[in-house]
Design a protein around this motif. Sequence first.
Motif, PDB file in Angstrom:
ATOM      1  N   HIS A  74      37.192  28.977  52.553  1.00 26.38           N
ATOM      2  CA  HIS A  74      35.984  29.103  53.377  1.00 26.38           C
ATOM      3  C   HIS A  74      34.726  29.195  52.532  1.00 26.38           C
ATOM      4  CE1 HIS A  74      37.774  29.223  57.297  1.00 26.38           C
ATOM      5  NE2 HIS A  74      38.551  30.251  56.994  1.00 26.38           N
ATOM      6  N   ILE A  75      34.779  30.044  51.500  1.00 27.28           N
ATOM      7  CA  ILE A  75      33.575  30.335  50.730  1.00 27.28           C
ATOM      8  C   ILE A  75      33.394  29.360  49.579  1.00 27.28           C
ATOM      9  CG2 ILE A  75      32.327  32.156  49.488  1.00 27.28           C
ATOM     10  CD1 ILE A  75      32.918  32.712  52.432  1.00 27.28           C
ATOM     11  N   GLY A  76      34.506  28.847  49.045  1.00 21.73           N
ATOM     12  CA  GLY A  76      34.420  27.944  47.909  1.00 21.73           C
ATOM     13  C   GLY A  76      34.575  28.643  46.577  1.00 21.73           C
ATOM     14  N   ARG A  77      34.672  29.978  46.580  1.00 24.01           N
ATOM     15  CA  ARG A  77      34.802  30.764  45.361  1.00 24.01           C
ATOM     16  C   ARG A  77      35.187  32.181  45.758  1.00 24.01           C
ATOM     17  NH1 ARG A  77      29.197  31.799  42.565  1.00 24.01           N
ATOM     18  NH2 ARG A  77      30.294  33.641  41.840  1.00 24.01           N
ATOM     19  N   ILE A  78      35.558  32.993  44.779  1.00 24.73           N
ATOM     20  CA  ILE A  78      35.845  34.397  45.057  1.00 24.73           C
ATOM     21  C   ILE A  78      35.498  35.210  43.815  1.00 24.73           C
ATOM     22  CG2 ILE A  78      38.272  34.182  44.340  1.00 24.73           C
ATOM     23  CD1 ILE A  78      38.944  36.330  46.438  1.00 24.73           C
ATOM     24  N   SER A  79      34.914  36.383  44.022  1.00 21.16           N
ATOM     25  CA  SER A  79      34.613  37.272  42.906  1.00 21.16           C
ATOM     26  C   SER A  79      34.762  38.708  43.375  1.00 21.16           C
ATOM     27  CB  SER A  79      33.207  37.027  42.357  1.00 21.16           C
ATOM     28  OG  SER A  79      32.241  37.306  43.343  1.00 21.16           O
ATOM     29  N   LYS A  80      35.166  39.562  42.446  1.00 18.55           N
ATOM     30  CA  LYS A  80      35.316  40.987  42.731  1.00 18.55           C
ATOM     31  C   LYS A  80      34.834  41.780  41.533  1.00 18.55           C
ATOM     32  CE  LYS A  80      39.354  40.773  45.842  1.00 18.55           C
ATOM     33  NZ  LYS A  80      40.745  41.232  46.034  1.00 18.55           N
ATOM     34  N   LYS A  81      34.294  42.965  41.829  1.00 22.51           N
ATOM     35  CA  LYS A  81      33.889  43.873  40.762  1.00 22.51           C
ATOM     36  C   LYS A  81      34.897  45.001  40.658  1.00 22.51           C
ATOM     37  CE  LYS A  81      29.028  43.423  39.709  1.00 22.51           C
ATOM     38  NZ  LYS A  81      27.793  44.169  39.436  1.00 22.51           N
ATOM     39  N   SER A  82      35.180  45.388  39.427  1.00 23.08           N
ATOM     40  CA  SER A  82      36.035  46.531  39.157  1.00 23.08           C
ATOM     41  C   SER A  82      35.365  47.326  38.045  1.00 23.08           C
ATOM     42  CB  SER A  82      37.440  46.081  38.740  1.00 23.08           C
ATOM     43  OG  SER A  82      38.254  47.194  38.431  1.00 23.08           O
ATOM     44  N   GLY A  83      34.758  48.459  38.409  1.00 20.57           N
ATOM     45  CA  GLY A  83      33.980  49.201  37.430  1.00 20.57           C
ATOM     46  C   GLY A  83      32.763  48.391  37.014  1.00 20.57           C
ATOM     47  N   THR A  84      32.624  48.191  35.700  1.00 20.40           N
ATOM     48  CA  THR A  84      31.498  47.393  35.198  1.00 20.40           C
ATOM     49  C   THR A  84      31.898  45.940  34.952  1.00 20.40           C
ATOM     50  OG1 THR A  84      32.008  48.004  32.907  1.00 20.40           O
ATOM     51  CG2 THR A  84      30.466  49.408  34.109  1.00 20.40           C
ATOM     52  N   ASN A  85      33.133  45.579  35.279  1.00 15.01           N
ATOM     53  CA  ASN A  85      33.617  44.220  35.052  1.00 15.01           C
ATOM     54  C   ASN A  85      33.566  43.413  36.338  1.00 15.01           C
ATOM     55  OD1 ASN A  85      34.184  45.394  32.632  1.00 15.01           O
ATOM     56  ND2 ASN A  85      36.339  44.881  32.588  1.00 15.01           N
ATOM     57  N   GLU A  86      33.274  42.122  36.191  1.00 19.96           N
ATOM     58  CA  GLU A  86      33.280  41.227  37.351  1.00 19.96           C
ATOM     59  C   GLU A  86      34.249  40.083  37.082  1.00 19.96           C
ATOM     60  OE1 GLU A  86      30.314  38.784  40.379  1.00 19.96           O
ATOM     61  OE2 GLU A  86      29.493  39.918  38.691  1.00 19.96           O
ATOM     62  N   TYR A  87      35.110  39.825  38.065  1.00 17.21           N
ATOM     63  CA  TYR A  87      36.134  38.792  37.940  1.00 17.21           C
ATOM     64  C   TYR A  87      35.840  37.698  38.968  1.00 17.21           C
ATOM     65  CZ  TYR A  87      38.441  42.648  35.538  1.00 17.21           C
ATOM     66  OH  TYR A  87      38.727  43.695  34.678  1.00 17.21           O
TER      67      TYR A  87
END
Length: 592
Positions: free
Chosen positions: A281-294
Amino acid sequence: MSKEEKVPFETIVFAGVTFKVINRNEAHTIIGDLTDFNGQKIYNVFEDTWRFPDYEENPIFLLAEEDVEMDIFEMDFTTEEHEDIFILGFIFKGNLNVTKLISSFDTDNSPALIVLGETKTVNITLFGNVHYLGGGLKCDTIIGEYNHGELFVKGDVTSWLIYSDDMLMHFERFTDIQAIVSVNRPDIMICSNLSDADGNIITIENYFPSTHKLSDIVDDSFIEHSEYGTEILGNNYHEDVFNEGLSILDYDKKEKYMYTDFRSQFINMVEVLSQLEYVKHIGRISKKSGTNEYSFIPFTYEGKKYSQLSEEIGNGFNIKMRALWCHDDEEITLVLEYLDEDGETKYQWANNETAPGIEMFTVKCAALEAFEVLTAEPSEEDDDEDDDEETEYQEYDNSFSLEEYSVQFGNYALPEDLVKLYEFDQKYGSETYSECFGLLIYDDKTGIKTWSEEEEFYNSFIEFAGANGSGSSYAYWLIDKDLNNCPIVVFGDEGGIHVVAENTRKLIHLLTLDTEVSVDFDNAYFYKDEEYYEENENKEEFQQWVKKEFNLNAIETNEETDEIVNQAKAKYKKQLNDFLTKFDIEIGEDED
C-alpha cells in the motif's frame, strides 16, 4: 604538582613477576606523553581522581623494563605479602605475553594497564581505568565493560571477537578481526586513512557498528538477554572459561559469523518484505527502535529496479548501512556511510556481498537486524505508543493512519515526499500551515466521475488533497507507474482541470506562499492579496520544515508561483488537453 611520593620498597613480586616500584613522578616520565588518535595526552597521573587517587596510602606504579611472560594476570590493587600498598597501574616497557588471561580487578576501579610493546594472550577483559596497549594486540577475545573504563590500542590488532558493553575502545587498525559486538550503541572506534581535497592523507577516528549478534559467534551457554532483549554475555564465562585459558567462541558457527549464506538470505528478505501488505500500500516501510531507524524501500534508479534494506544509527553517531538488491542485474551492493549533520555522506565504503573486509560485515548485520525489526509483531509498548500518537492527532479533525490514507492509491507507492508531507500534516493539522490545503481520504471517485464516467478517465487520476475552500481537489495524473514522475492537476469545483505542478515537491513549494489555489474554467493560479491576507498559525513551522527537508526557500511572491505553474503547463498542458478531449471534456482558452 604535589609533593613527590616515596616508594615503600624497590621491587615487588606480582603474579610471579618481579616489578620495579616507582612513584607518580617516575611514571609520568614514561607515560605522560602518550597520546590518543587525536594527539591528546591520555594520562595525567597527578589528576587525583578515582583513576589515580592520592588519598590511598602507599600509592605506587609497578614497572617491568623487560619482556614479561605470565600465566594469568589479574590487576589487583595489592598483594597478599603487601596489603598496605595501592597499585595505580602496571607499566610494561617491553612485550607482555600472558598464557591464559589478562583481567582488570573491578568494573568501578582498577589499576591501569600500560604496555608499550606487543600484548599477547588468549582472553583480555578490561574496565575500571584507562588502558593503553601501544604495540598491538593478539588474542582470542577482547572484552570491555562499563563506562569507568576506556582502552586505546595502537598497532595491529588480531582477535576473533571484540565485545564492548558500555566501554569506549579505540583501535588504530584491524589486522584480522572476525566479529565486533557493541551492546546497544556503538562503543568501538577505529581509525581510517582518507584523502582530503588536496590529496593529503588524513586519519579519521569513527565509531564502528556491530558486525554480528553475540549468538553468531559465541557459544550459546554464555549468552543471556538483558531486560531490553539484547544479547549480552552472562557471568559464567570468567571462572569457567577465561581462568582456564579456554575460549567462549563456538567455531562450529562458521556459517553464521562468516555470512556464508548471506546472498540467499538477503534475496529471501527482500521477497518477504515486498509482500507485506503495508509495503504494497505505502511502497515502503520504516520503524524506529531507540535512536535507530530501520527501512525497506523499493525504488527505480536509471531504469533499474532496486530494493534497499537499511539501518541508520542516529543520536550523534550518524552512521548508515544499506544493502541493495538490483532485481535486473541480480547483484547485491553493500554500503557503509558516515553522514554529516545535514545527513549528507561524508565518506563511505561500498562493495558487493563477496568482498572481504569487516566494513561489509557491519552492513550484513544491519540488514538482518532491520529485517527482524520490520517483520516483528507489534509489542504492547508499540501499541501504547500508537495510542499516544492517535490521542495527539485527535486534536485535529483530519486524523487518519498512513495505511488508511494509502488505500486510495491502490497499487501505486506513495512518493517519499508525500509521506513526509503526511507526517507534517498529521502533526500540525490540515489547513493550519497553508491556506485551505489538507490531505484527504477519497473513498471513491465520485467527484472525478462528474467529469466523465468512462473507466479509462477516472482511473487515470488519484485525488489526495483538498486544494481550496470551495471544494477543488489535487490529484496525480497517472502517466507513469512511479508517482514521482506524475504531474499534479487541480480539479476545479466550478469547472476547469489544470496542471499546477510537475511533481509532489513542486506542489509543496507552492504551498509555502500560504494561499489557496484559484481555479476557473480557463486557468489555475496562486494569488496572495496582501490587503486581505491572514497568516496561518503554522506557516512558519511549515516553511522551516520545507527548508530543512528539501532545501527550498519559502515563496514570497505571486510571480514565483506563476513560474512553477507555467513550467508544469509547458511540460504537460498540451498532453493533458489532448487526453481530456478524448472524453469530450471542454478545454478552456490558453492564457500562456
